[in-house]
Design an enzyme around this catalytic site. Structure first.
Site, PDB file in Angstrom:
ATOM      1  N   THR A  73       0.843  -1.202   0.000  1.00 19.25           N
ATOM      2  CA  THR A  73       0.000   0.000   0.000  1.00 19.25           C
ATOM      3  C   THR A  73       0.878   1.251   0.000  1.00 19.25           C
ATOM      4  O   THR A  73       0.617   2.207  -0.742  1.00 19.25           O
ATOM      5  CB  THR A  73      -0.961  -0.020   1.201  1.00 19.25           C
ATOM      6  N   ASN A 161      -5.372 -10.791  -6.995  1.00 16.86           N
ATOM      7  CA  ASN A 161      -5.411 -11.428  -5.685  1.00 16.86           C
ATOM      8  C   ASN A 161      -6.661 -12.261  -5.452  1.00 16.86           C
ATOM      9  O   ASN A 161      -6.650 -13.208  -4.687  1.00 16.86           O
ATOM     10  CB  ASN A 161      -5.278 -10.373  -4.577  1.00 16.86           C
ATOM     11  N   GLN A 191       1.154 -10.239  -5.914  1.00 15.13           N
ATOM     12  CA  GLN A 191       0.861 -11.676  -6.009  1.00 15.13           C
ATOM     13  C   GLN A 191       1.836 -12.394  -6.943  1.00 15.13           C
ATOM     14  O   GLN A 191       1.722 -13.597  -7.151  1.00 15.13           O
ATOM     15  CB  GLN A 191      -0.586 -11.894  -6.485  1.00 15.13           C
ATOM     16  N   SER A 211       4.935  -6.854  -1.481  1.00 11.39           N
ATOM     17  CA  SER A 211       4.553  -6.932  -0.075  1.00 11.39           C
ATOM     18  C   SER A 211       5.115  -8.210   0.537  1.00 11.39           C
ATOM     19  O   SER A 211       4.885  -9.307   0.012  1.00 11.39           O
ATOM     20  CB  SER A 211       3.020  -6.945   0.015  1.00 11.39           C
ATOM     21  N   GLY A 212       5.866  -8.064   1.656  1.00  9.40           N
ATOM     22  CA  GLY A 212       6.520  -9.224   2.255  1.00  9.40           C
ATOM     23  C   GLY A 212       5.567 -10.278   2.782  1.00  9.40           C
ATOM     24  O   GLY A 212       5.775 -11.478   2.610  1.00  9.40           O
ATOM     25  N   THR A 249      13.329   5.472  10.573  1.00 13.06           N
ATOM     26  CA  THR A 249      14.246   4.377  10.891  1.00 13.06           C
ATOM     27  C   THR A 249      13.699   3.067  10.335  1.00 13.06           C
ATOM     28  O   THR A 249      12.509   2.780  10.447  1.00 13.06           O
ATOM     29  CB  THR A 249      14.458   4.285  12.420  1.00 13.06           C
ATOM     30  N   CYS A 338     -17.635  -8.941   2.511  1.00 13.73           N
ATOM     31  CA  CYS A 338     -18.968  -9.158   3.077  1.00 13.73           C
ATOM     32  C   CYS A 338     -19.209  -8.208   4.232  1.00 13.73           C
ATOM     33  O   CYS A 338     -18.355  -8.033   5.069  1.00 13.73           O
ATOM     34  CB  CYS A 338     -19.070 -10.578   3.631  1.00 13.73           C
TER      35      CYS A 338
HETATM   36  N1  PLP Z   1      -2.088  -5.297  -3.989  1.00 18.89           N
HETATM   37  C1  PLP Z   1      -2.521  -6.570  -3.996  1.00 18.89           C
HETATM   38  C2  PLP Z   1      -2.730  -7.273  -5.295  1.00 18.89           C
HETATM   39  C3  PLP Z   1      -2.770  -7.226  -2.797  1.00 18.89           C
HETATM   40  O1  PLP Z   1      -3.199  -8.502  -2.809  1.00 18.89           O
HETATM   41  C4  PLP Z   1      -2.573  -6.526  -1.581  1.00 18.89           C
HETATM   42  C5  PLP Z   1      -2.898  -7.162  -0.293  1.00 18.89           C
HETATM   43  O2  PLP Z   1      -4.031  -7.560  -0.049  1.00 18.89           O
HETATM   44  C6  PLP Z   1      -2.106  -5.215  -1.619  1.00 18.89           C
HETATM   45  C7  PLP Z   1      -1.881  -4.633  -2.844  1.00 18.89           C
HETATM   46  C8  PLP Z   1      -1.840  -4.440  -0.344  1.00 18.89           C
HETATM   47  O3  PLP Z   1      -0.672  -4.962   0.256  1.00 18.89           O
HETATM   48  P1  PLP Z   1      -0.181  -4.582   1.728  1.00 18.89           P
HETATM   49  O4  PLP Z   1      -0.979  -5.401   2.662  1.00 18.89           O
HETATM   50  O5  PLP Z   1       1.273  -4.963   1.778  1.00 18.89           O
HETATM   51  O6  PLP Z   1      -0.339  -3.122   1.905  1.00 18.89           O
END
Ligand code: PLP
Length: 684
Positions: A73, A161, A191, A211-212, A249, A338
């Site tokens: 994000t 996702n 993904q 994203s880790g 940091t 939901c």
């Molecule tokens: N983009 C995709 C395709 C995702 O699946 C996600 C997580 O659900 C995100 C962005 C957001 O990632 P993060 O949780 O690292 O902010």
């Protein structure tokens, strides 16, 4: 308790043991601040530098920037901010920049929301334009070709996702090369990491967030790749960390853990490859097909990540599948967001043009590249068990009384009165959206529908009855008033009057005129052709509270077509003393043992549906529990009310359904009602 089988890897993933060890080491042994010049700081900085080098190699970042963020994000915000600032500057300098911010219709909300947010904050005044996808979930390149010349920025994820659908990145690159050379291009690669080959510097991609926690690193660590030469504006400014590109940091535990995951990717033996994962998907799909005949998969396997299966089962809501799976320890998620009141169909599946039942009923099952054969075998066995439970346990009931099942949708309640021995059912006030499901359920249980009845003379009710009759293969129009069959018997009521009546096993359902075209139905044990007042157990009363002589008793339940006083049913006698704002007492999970010690006579009541109880071993505190599915609470209410001094402790999976059940019983006047907060999920 049943051990977890975690099949929600696209949401997040457990931390790899080597990543956990690296994080602990970074916090214990190498806890320095990497900006410090002393040895403790240098030891931390080494982790930072090593991890960045690894990331460069794994991503094929070449001379591009690789910075650590808090997650995707943040990476997305940074990319969007960077691109929009550059677009604004170029425009101020008189350069022609496009006016569109194009984003794939199936992007994660972080992308479309970030575009809208920064466009507004920066006053760039560009137009957000969703790029449609085709029925397979892939971007419409023909539309992109038209939009690209006017695009200032284009955002197209690498893999989705919800569905796992893999984008045609080469195809998009070609369109942008030919038709949108000036547009900045972000590809959300969340993904893709560990599942798709990456060679970013050899692509036209300007920004790629990662994203880790989606690949076995902890939450709170991410990577942003920025192509060499692509504009960059820091999102956070301050102490100048990350060469001034991202102040604050560093999250060293997260970075160390990310380093361990990248090391595993480089080393190449920890994670399964595509062919192995595809074979695992075949086995999972076969188990799903066995469990749910009629299942449809919402994305073509040959275009999707092998680790994501998105499916829908005709006549099953995603919540039904989720509850059942969760009871069996299978953790999956709805393909849609939901809310408690209403399941909002997935915008991703809606964008693919799938019919609403497939997006509203979507379930996403995702496993990670760390999975092994034993894990997949265990998952398949449990999936098959769930299918069996669903078929076996829907409409059981004790002999002697008819079963009464409540079916609710969008605030409307319908009722199925059924008798298995007689093989018959009567449906009262079916909610229109559930017509297909009710028909499938009754057909699946070999129950013949003797009547589809209504309590009120409204158009909506008639429409819903017609839908259900059509789904049952019957003539859609009401045979008689409010669906009463053309031929029926008669019952002698307690007040000496005669009423048309239907026989259901040993019970009678009598129809009483309620005025203004409405009707109500009395249900009770038949004494020959008589239904004396003291035999009446239930009244299906629509939205009225009938003043029927002789049945205004505490043990006669009034079942409504919509909530009255916040609950779907009440007692026929006046409910003095029960305040509307009374909430059932809440029991915290850690207080349960002590409570049961102090109240040895307390009755634990499991309000999960029968299939869930069948697949999910376990009751709180290992105590026996009475199974009363929430959908059958009306049927069992009189029995529970018969022991007013005995504490009732309702429980379910998460605490939601038990809270509703407890409220009902409390409103019915039971003074000792408790709900287990957080449900079985917290009882581990
Ligand atoms: N983009 C995709 C395709 C995702 O699946 C996600 C997580 O659900 C995100 C962005 C957001 O990632 P993060 O949780 O690292 O902010």
């Amino acid at each position: 308790m049943t051990p977890d089988i975690y099949l929600d890897a696209n949401a997040t993933s457990p931390v790899l043991p080597s990543a956990l060890a690296a994080a602990v080491e970074a916090m214990e042994g190498r806890y320095g601040n990497p900006s410090s010049s002393h040895a403790t700081g240098l030891r931390a900085k080494w982790i930072l530098d090593e991890t960045r080098l690894r990331a460069r190699r794994v991503l094929g970042a070449g001379p591009g920037r690789v910075l650590f963020t808090s997650g995707a994000t943040e990476g997305i915000q940074t990319a969007v901010l960077s691109a929009l600032c550059a677009i604004r500057e170029r425009r101020a300098a008189g350069e022609a920049v496009g006016e569109l911010l194009v984003y794939g219709a199936t992007e994660h909300k972080a992308v479309s929301e970030a575009l809208a947010h920064w466009n507004r904050l920066l006053g760039t005044g560009l137009t957000l334009q969703a790029l449609p996808v085709d029925g397979d979930g892939r971007h419409r390149l023909d539309v992109l070709r038209e939009l690209a010349p006017r695009a200032a920025m284009v955002c197209t994820m690498a893999a989705n996702n919800e569905t796992g659908v893999i984008s045609d990145i080469d195809g998009i690159a070609q369109v942008l090369r030919e038709h949108g050379p000036r547009a900045y291009w972000m590809v959300d690669c969340v993904q893709a990491l560990g599942k798709l080959p990456l060679d970013l510097a050899n692509t036209r991609i300007d920004y790629a967030p990662f994203s880790g926690h989606k690949l076995h690193a902890p939450k709170g660590i991410g990577i942003l790749y920025v192509r060499d030469g692509a504009p960059y504006t820091p999102l956070m400014i301050g102490g100048g960390q990350e060469s001034g590109q991202r102040s604050g940091t560093e999250n060293m535990a997260g970075i160390a853990a990310m380093g361990a995951v990248l090391a595993a990717l480089e080393e190449g033996t920890t994670f399964r490859g595509h062919a192995e994962l595809a074979a695992m998907r075949e086995r999972v799909a076969a188990a799903l097909r066995d469990a749910f005949p009629g299942i449809v998969f919402n994305a073509p396997f040959d275009l999707a990540l092998p680790t994501t299966l998105n499916f829908a089962v005709p006549d099953l809501a995603s919540k039904d599948v989720l509850d059942l799976f969760d009871a069996a320890g299978l953790r999956v998620s709805a393909g849609s967001a939901c809310s408690a009141a209403k399941a909002a169909p997935s915008y991703v599946l809606a964008a693919m043009g799938l019919p609403e039942w497939r997006s509203a009923g979507a379930v996403r099952l995702s496993f990670g590249p760390l999975s092994d054969d034993a894990f997949i075998d265990a998952a398949c066995a449990r999936i098959r068990r769930c299918g069996g439970a669903l078929r076996r346990h829907v409409l059981d009931h004790a002999d002697g009384h008819p079963g009464v099942l409540q079916l609710s949708s969008e605030g409307r309640h319908g009722w199925i009165v059924f008798d298995r021995r007689a093989g018959q059912a009567i449906v009262i006030d079916p909610p229109a959206p559930l017509a297909g499901r009710i028909a499938a359920q009754l057909r699946g249980q070999d129950l013949r529908v003797a009547a589809v009845l209504g309590t009120g003379a409204d158009q909506d009710g008639a429409h819903a009855r017609g839908l259900l009759r059509a789904a049952l293969g019957q003539d859609a129009s009401d045979p008689g008033p409010l669906g009463w069959p053309r031929s029926s018997g008669e019952a002698l009521l307690g007040d000496g009057g005669r009423a048309p009546a239907l026989t259901l096993g040993t019970a009678l359902l009598a129809r009483v005129d309620a005025g203004e075209g409405a009707a109500l139905y009395l249900l009770g044990a038949a004494a020959g052709a008589q239904l004396p007042a003291d035999a009446v157990r239930m009244v299906f009363a629509g939205s009225g509270v009938p003043a029927l002589h002789g049945i205004a008793r505490k043990d006669v339940l009034l079942c409504h077509a919509a909530d009255m006083a916040g609950v779907p049913f009440g007692v026929a006698s006046a409910q003095e003393g029960v305040r509307r704002d009374d909430a059932a007492a809440q029991l915290a999970p850690d207080a349960l043992e002590d409570f049961l010690r102090r109240h040895p006579d307390a009755l634990l009541v499991d309000v999960r549906e029968a299939g869930e109880t069948a697949v999910g071993a376990g009751t709180p505190a290992g105590r026996a529990a009475l199974a009363v599915p929430l959908s059958r609470l009306a049927e069992h209410a009189a029995g529970l009310l018969a022991q007013p001094a005995r504490p009732l402790v309702f429980f379910c999976r998460s605490g939601n359904r038990s809270a509703r059940a407890a409220l009902c019983l409390q409103r019915l006047g039971h003074a000792q009602v408790f709900t287990l907060v957080g449900g079985l999920a917290l009882m581990r």
